[in-house]
Design an enzyme around this catalytic site. Structure first.
Site, PDB file in Angstrom:
ATOM      1  N   GLY A  65      60.843  45.785   7.223  1.00 24.88           N
ATOM      2  CA  GLY A  65      60.348  47.260   7.473  1.00 24.88           C
ATOM      3  C   GLY A  65      60.485  47.793   8.818  1.00 24.88           C
ATOM      4  O   GLY A  65      59.892  48.860   9.087  1.00 24.88           O
ATOM      5  N   GLN A  66      61.262  46.937   9.514  1.00 25.56           N
ATOM      6  CA  GLN A  66      61.523  47.573  10.905  1.00 25.56           C
ATOM      7  C   GLN A  66      62.242  48.787  10.841  1.00 25.56           C
ATOM      8  O   GLN A  66      63.159  48.779  10.460  1.00 25.56           O
ATOM      9  CB  GLN A  66      62.106  46.539  12.098  1.00 25.56           C
ATOM     10  CG  GLN A  66      62.344  46.633  13.334  1.00 25.56           C
ATOM     11  CD  GLN A  66      62.657  45.734  14.349  1.00 25.56           C
ATOM     12  OE1 GLN A  66      63.162  44.839  13.834  1.00 25.56           O
ATOM     13  NE2 GLN A  66      62.375  45.956  15.648  1.00 25.56           N
ATOM     14  N   VAL A  78      61.965  51.110  14.032  1.00 22.18           N
ATOM     15  CA  VAL A  78      62.307  51.516  15.716  1.00 22.18           C
ATOM     16  C   VAL A  78      62.769  50.093  16.189  1.00 22.18           C
ATOM     17  O   VAL A  78      61.947  49.147  16.123  1.00 22.18           O
ATOM     18  CB  VAL A  78      60.755  51.946  16.184  1.00 22.18           C
ATOM     19  CG1 VAL A  78      61.328  52.099  17.804  1.00 22.18           C
ATOM     20  CG2 VAL A  78      60.631  53.072  15.688  1.00 22.18           C
ATOM     21  N   HIS A  82      58.002  45.598  18.847  1.00 27.67           N
ATOM     22  CA  HIS A  82      56.647  46.409  19.024  1.00 27.67           C
ATOM     23  C   HIS A  82      55.514  45.620  18.021  1.00 27.67           C
ATOM     24  O   HIS A  82      55.926  45.178  16.990  1.00 27.67           O
ATOM     25  CB  HIS A  82      56.428  47.747  18.582  1.00 27.67           C
ATOM     26  CG  HIS A  82      57.135  48.188  17.366  1.00 27.67           C
ATOM     27  ND1 HIS A  82      58.411  48.008  16.955  1.00 27.67           N
ATOM     28  CD2 HIS A  82      56.586  48.733  16.132  1.00 27.67           C
ATOM     29  CE1 HIS A  82      58.835  48.638  15.904  1.00 27.67           C
ATOM     30  NE2 HIS A  82      57.624  48.752  15.186  1.00 27.67           N
ATOM     31  N   HIS A 138      51.918  45.357  16.282  1.00 29.51           N
ATOM     32  CA  HIS A 138      50.934  46.293  15.796  1.00 29.51           C
ATOM     33  C   HIS A 138      49.630  45.484  15.802  1.00 29.51           C
ATOM     34  O   HIS A 138      49.497  44.338  15.420  1.00 29.51           O
ATOM     35  CB  HIS A 138      51.128  46.670  14.347  1.00 29.51           C
ATOM     36  CG  HIS A 138      52.269  47.473  14.144  1.00 29.51           C
ATOM     37  ND1 HIS A 138      52.225  48.780  13.902  1.00 29.51           N
ATOM     38  CD2 HIS A 138      53.635  47.366  14.137  1.00 29.51           C
ATOM     39  CE1 HIS A 138      53.418  49.444  13.690  1.00 29.51           C
ATOM     40  NE2 HIS A 138      54.222  48.256  13.676  1.00 29.51           N
TER      41      HIS A 138
END
Length: 287
Positions: free
Chosen positions: A252-253, A255, A259, A261
């Site tokens: 689901g990455q 970008v 990062h 969440h």
């Protein structure tokens, strides 16, 4: 017999009779603007003298002036503090300073450049151990000599844009609210939050996969995670959290800049929260 060395950084505070050299530099170059905070002020001579001269300033020091400042500040200076702290405490100071700085504000970190030996030393007067180290920061250096170096810090998303940079996190929107920063990481509120208080933590270095981070970057993100959780607790008072990192497109990455969440959860925000992060694959979350 081994003697346990416990750091006592408060022993390095100096009872001044004149403004410190870095503060004189800031004053002479008209860099003390708006609402000002002296972070780690020690006994507070710089604070009190600047106030006497008409500046809008308060001082904070964990030991000597422990009332934690409220609100945001246009100018923050932190003079000779980082050199007497161990790495975890250095990170905490930088996160606090960046959190207290207004979006368009500027902070200044002064560090000593005359330290010859790094480590614990036995204070000749107080007979207690104090720690000292050399500190180098990835910020703009305004002044550097054999005695001290003065750095200028602005929020990560307020720095000049790099020409040709296409990563949305390296070119972080100027409108996002930065929560805190260290030398290597930055945290901010998500522009498209899943829930109130949804925050992201990223390394400043552009790297796609969490598994390609250095050990230092991973540890820095984990330290920041604890701090950001505290700030979200104070503002939003959630009932729980989900913590997650997507690695690669199959997970689901979208970008491809690491990062993390931190998603606050609230009672009743979904009909049945059982399974939590296991719910990323529909039908597999009930055990």
């Amino acid at each position: 017999m081994t003697i346990e060395k416990i750091n006592h950084p408060y022993l390095t505070a100096i009872k001044r009779t004149d403004l410190s050299v870095p503060v004189r530099y800031l004053m002479q170059h008209s860099l003390l603007r708006g609402r000002i905070l002296d972070f780690g002020c020690g006994f507070g001579y710089d604070t009190d003298e600047l106030k006497r001269r008409g500046y809008d300033i308060i001082g904070y020091d964990y030991y000597y002036r422990p009332e934690y400042p409220e609100g945001k500040f246009d100018t923050i200076f932190c003079v000779y503090v980082l050199n007497v702290l161990e790495p975890y405490a250095q990170a905490e100071v930088m996160m606090n300073v960046s959190n207290l700085l207004s979006p368009k504000g500027t902070a200044y970190f002064a560090v000593r450049r005359d330290i010859k030996e790094v480590g614990f030393r036995f204070h000749a007067i107080y007979r207690e151990y104090t720690y000292q180290c050399n500190v180098r920061l990835p910020f703009l250096s305004l002044e550097c000599n054999s005695s001290y170096e003065l750095y200028r810090y602005n929020h990560f998303n307020k720095l000049p844009r790099k020409k040709g940079e296409t990563c949305s996190f390296c070119n972080l929107s100027r409108s996002v609210e930065v929560i805190c920063e260290t030398a290597t990481c930055v945290a901010f509120y998500d522009g498209y939050p899943v829930s109130p208080g949804h925050a992201l933590i990223i390394p400043k270095r552009h790297v796609a996969s969490y598994f390609d981070l250095t050990n230092h970057e991973r540890e820095a993100m984990n330290i920041m995670l604890q701090y950001v959780k505290q700030k979200i607790d104070e503002r939003y008072h959630p009932d729980g959290y989900n913590i997650g990192i997507n690695v690669n497109e199959a997970a689901g990455q979208s970008v491809f800049h690491v990062h993390m969440h931190l998603i606050p959860r609230y009672k009743g925000d979904v009909k049945n929260p059982k399974g939590g992060v296991r719910g990323v694959i529909p039908g597999k979350h009930i055990v």
